[in-house]
Design an enzyme around this catalytic site. Structure first.
Site, mmCIF file in Angstrom:
data_model
loop_
_atom_site.group_PDB
_atom_site.id
_atom_site.type_symbol
_atom_site.label_atom_id
_atom_site.label_comp_id
_atom_site.label_asym_id
_atom_site.label_seq_id
_atom_site.Cartn_x
_atom_site.Cartn_y
_atom_site.Cartn_z
ATOM 1 N N HIS A 263 13.693 36.141 19.046
ATOM 2 C CA HIS A 263 14.002 34.731 18.827
ATOM 3 C C HIS A 263 13.346 33.916 19.925
ATOM 4 O O HIS A 263 13.335 34.325 21.083
ATOM 5 C CB HIS A 263 15.523 34.510 18.843
ATOM 6 C CG HIS A 263 15.921 33.227 18.206
ATOM 7 N ND1 HIS A 263 15.841 32.024 18.861
ATOM 8 C CD2 HIS A 263 16.382 32.960 16.953
ATOM 9 C CE1 HIS A 263 16.240 31.069 18.028
ATOM 10 N NE2 HIS A 263 16.570 31.596 16.874
ATOM 11 N N ASP A 321 19.738 37.006 11.514
ATOM 12 C CA ASP A 321 19.309 37.547 10.232
ATOM 13 C C ASP A 321 19.431 39.054 10.144
ATOM 14 O O ASP A 321 19.377 39.623 9.063
ATOM 15 C CB ASP A 321 17.848 37.153 9.963
ATOM 16 C CG ASP A 321 17.734 35.692 9.623
ATOM 17 O OD1 ASP A 321 18.671 35.174 9.003
ATOM 18 O OD2 ASP A 321 16.729 35.071 9.996
HETATM 19 N N1 COA Z 1 9.159 42.792 16.605
HETATM 20 C C1 COA Z 1 8.284 43.286 17.523
HETATM 21 N N2 COA Z 1 7.839 42.594 18.573
HETATM 22 C C2 COA Z 1 8.295 41.341 18.722
HETATM 23 C C3 COA Z 1 9.189 40.766 17.816
HETATM 24 C C4 COA Z 1 9.627 41.547 16.715
HETATM 25 N N3 COA Z 1 10.490 41.060 15.794
HETATM 26 N N4 COA Z 1 9.464 39.504 18.196
HETATM 27 C C5 COA Z 1 8.747 39.293 19.308
HETATM 28 N N5 COA Z 1 8.046 40.407 19.634
HETATM 29 C C6 COA Z 1 7.134 40.576 20.787
HETATM 30 C C7 COA Z 1 5.816 39.882 20.513
HETATM 31 O O1 COA Z 1 4.912 40.753 19.868
HETATM 32 C C8 COA Z 1 5.389 39.517 21.903
HETATM 33 O O2 COA Z 1 4.889 40.679 22.522
HETATM 34 P P1 COA Z 1 3.614 40.605 23.543
HETATM 35 O O3 COA Z 1 4.100 39.735 24.683
HETATM 36 O O4 COA Z 1 3.365 42.025 23.923
HETATM 37 O O5 COA Z 1 2.504 39.958 22.759
HETATM 38 C C9 COA Z 1 6.707 39.163 22.601
HETATM 39 O O6 COA Z 1 7.720 39.901 21.893
HETATM 40 C C10 COA Z 1 7.029 37.686 22.585
HETATM 41 O O7 COA Z 1 7.117 37.282 21.231
HETATM 42 P P2 COA Z 1 6.506 35.945 20.638
HETATM 43 O O8 COA Z 1 5.748 36.277 19.384
HETATM 44 O O9 COA Z 1 5.819 35.165 21.690
HETATM 45 O O10 COA Z 1 7.826 35.182 20.237
HETATM 46 P P3 COA Z 1 7.926 33.808 19.456
HETATM 47 O O11 COA Z 1 8.955 33.034 20.171
HETATM 48 O O12 COA Z 1 6.598 33.176 19.257
HETATM 49 O O13 COA Z 1 8.444 34.250 18.011
HETATM 50 C C11 COA Z 1 9.888 34.975 16.305
HETATM 51 C C12 COA Z 1 9.769 34.305 17.666
HETATM 52 C C13 COA Z 1 11.325 34.807 15.798
HETATM 53 C C14 COA Z 1 8.952 34.288 15.292
HETATM 54 C C15 COA Z 1 9.502 36.466 16.454
HETATM 55 O O14 COA Z 1 10.415 37.075 17.338
HETATM 56 C C16 COA Z 1 9.485 37.196 15.124
HETATM 57 O O15 COA Z 1 8.472 37.176 14.428
HETATM 58 N N6 COA Z 1 10.626 37.868 14.727
HETATM 59 C C17 COA Z 1 10.710 38.533 13.448
HETATM 60 C C18 COA Z 1 11.030 37.524 12.342
HETATM 61 C C19 COA Z 1 12.483 37.090 12.394
HETATM 62 O O16 COA Z 1 13.381 37.889 12.472
HETATM 63 N N7 COA Z 1 12.676 35.759 12.284
HETATM 64 C C20 COA Z 1 13.998 35.166 12.261
HETATM 65 C C21 COA Z 1 14.224 34.297 13.449
HETATM 66 S S1 COA Z 1 15.892 33.695 13.466
#
Ligand code: COA
Length: 386
Positions: A263, A321
């Site tokens: 998140h 979720d």
């Molecule tokens: N699975 C695996 N790795 C994850 C992850 C996940 N669900 N969420 C974040 N990470 C990792 C990223 O790959 C990144 O790794 P890195 O630093 O080695 O590149 C790090 O954690 C930081 O993540 P980032 O993509 O910068 O986070 P964000 O704030 O941009 O994205 C979300 C947030 C919610 C979009 C992201 O966590 C995600 O895609 N989650 C899955 C979808 C989900 O459940 N969404 C519902 C949200 S309520």
């Protein structure tokens, strides 16, 4: 000027509606802790709290609740719009189309003249949209399967009526209580993507039905509300707890996300996931003959354990979720309903932010850092070669 991808950490508004402390896993609505609200409040009461900033009195709640009940029924022509959609239409797309169409049925020229001048219209349309959301989702569940929808009932709470309209039978009190808690937990969450969309569209003084339709579109993506459907598909694919580690390691090796994990705001477990996990476990054990959790729930707990080990150092933990889909599946809902239920709940927060935006409106118009080519000369078509 510095560009921050995804506007991470960039304040885009001032708001009094909700607050997140992502380091300590705290979420409050209007100052009230989410756990207290999930355990003691109802969706109807929480909606009033979000909209007006205070917990209602008995009379205020009763009046608002009655208005919601009175506005559940949808007009015949709205049903005709739904009937004309292909049955393959995803419930989120149906919702986006039909909520936008409400502007034709409940127009207001007065509203367009001034943002906050017509308070009566703002209050009416707020009730209309929130009351209709649950009805539309439940109706579509039958219509897309080739059946007539079930009429809403006025003698039931919001959550009970939704269960009744989807399942066509008297709502089970345990599921109704749990669904009500889910609606409370999903009702608001500061300025996430769909709420930000609400504010941006609202800031142009667009009709509120268009505002909420744009928010629904934003919520539908798998990185936002669409994740709960993805979670259950993932858990089904894993099948049993022993397969969890290999599955997660393989996905991470391919740089794929684990659905329901991570998140932008929380760097610890989402407090809503903790509450939902606990409440669901209690009901699932009560409902199972052997006092056991469901298969999906057991797989989910193992996925959470493995992810804590492999992703905890990045601050990636379960979000809301992760557990909601499991619960909805146990309630008998088709996976296509998971994100629409999120939208039904979040309509309360969207309306609260739309109203807050109007009180001190300035159109959103950020700037950009141009990275394209410099001045170019136009070449006639017949002189270009490539
Ligand atoms: N699975 C695996 N790795 C994850 C992850 C996940 N669900 N969420 C974040 N990470 C990792 C990223 O790959 C990144 O790794 P890195 O630093 O080695 O590149 C790090 O954690 C930081 O993540 P980032 O993509 O910068 O986070 P964000 O704030 O941009 O994205 C979300 C947030 C919610 C979009 C992201 O966590 C995600 O895609 N989650 C899955 C979808 C989900 O459940 N969404 C519902 C949200 S309520």
């Amino acid at each position: 000027m510095q560009y921050i991808p995804g506007l991470a950490g960039v304040p885009a508004t001032e708001s009094q509606i909700s607050f997140i402390d992502g380091q300590n896993g705290v979420l409050t609505y209007r100052g009230y802790d989410i756990q207290e609200l999930a355990e003691n409040s109802s969706f109807e009461e929480t909606t009033l709290l979000l909209l007006f900033g205070e917990l209602p009195t008995v009379d205020e709640l009763q009046r608002f609740d009655q208005r919601l009940r009175d506005n559940r029924k949808v007009k015949f022509n709205i049903r005709e719009i739904m009937r004309n959609l292909p049955s393959s239409t995803h419930p989120m797309h149906m919702l986006q189309v039909v909520v936008a169409s409400l502007a034709s049925f409940y127009p207001s020229t007065e509203y367009m003249k001034g943002a906050t001048e017509n308070q009566e219209y703002i209050n009416d349309v707020t009730v209309k949209i929130i009351a209709h959301m649950g009805t539309l989702v439940a109706m579509w569940e039958h219509m897309r399967n080739g059946y007539d929808p079930i009429e809403p009932r006025k003698d039931l709470t919001y959550a009970e009526n939704f269960l009744y309209m989807v399942n066509g039978e008297e709502p089970d009190p345990d599921w109704a209580r749990l669904l009500d808690a889910c609606l409370v937990l999903h009702a608001e969450h500061t300025i996430n993507a769909s709420t930000f969309t609400t504010m941006v569209t609202g800031s142009t003084l667009a009709n509120p039905c268009s505002v909420i339709s744009s928010a629904i579109a934003s919520l539908s993506g798998p990185l936002h509300g669409g994740a709960n459907q993805k979670v259950i598909e993932m858990l089904d694919e894993i099948g049993s707890p022993e397969n969890a580690r290999a599955y997660i390691e393989a996905r991470l090796a391919k740089k794929k996300v684990i659905w329901g994990m991570g998140h932008r705001e929380y760097k610890t477990k989402d407090p809503r996931a903790t509450i939902l996990q606990k409440m669901s476990a209690e009901v699932l054990k009560k409902k199972s003959d052997a006092g056991r959790l469901s298969k999906s729930f057991e797989v989910a707990m193992e996925v959470e354990r493995v992810c804590e080990e492999l992703l905890g150092h990045k601050g990636v933990y379960p979000n809301v979720d992760f557990y909601s889909g499991i619960l909805y599946k146990e309630m008998g809902f088709d996976a296509g309903l998971f994100t629409p239920i999120f939208a039904v709940a979040r309509s309360a927060g969207w309306m609260a932010h739309w109203r807050e935006q109007l009180q001190n409106n300035r159109i959103f118009r950020p700037t950009q850092i141009y990275t394209g080519q410099g001045k170019a000369c136009y070449l006639p078509l017949d002189q270009r070669s490539r």
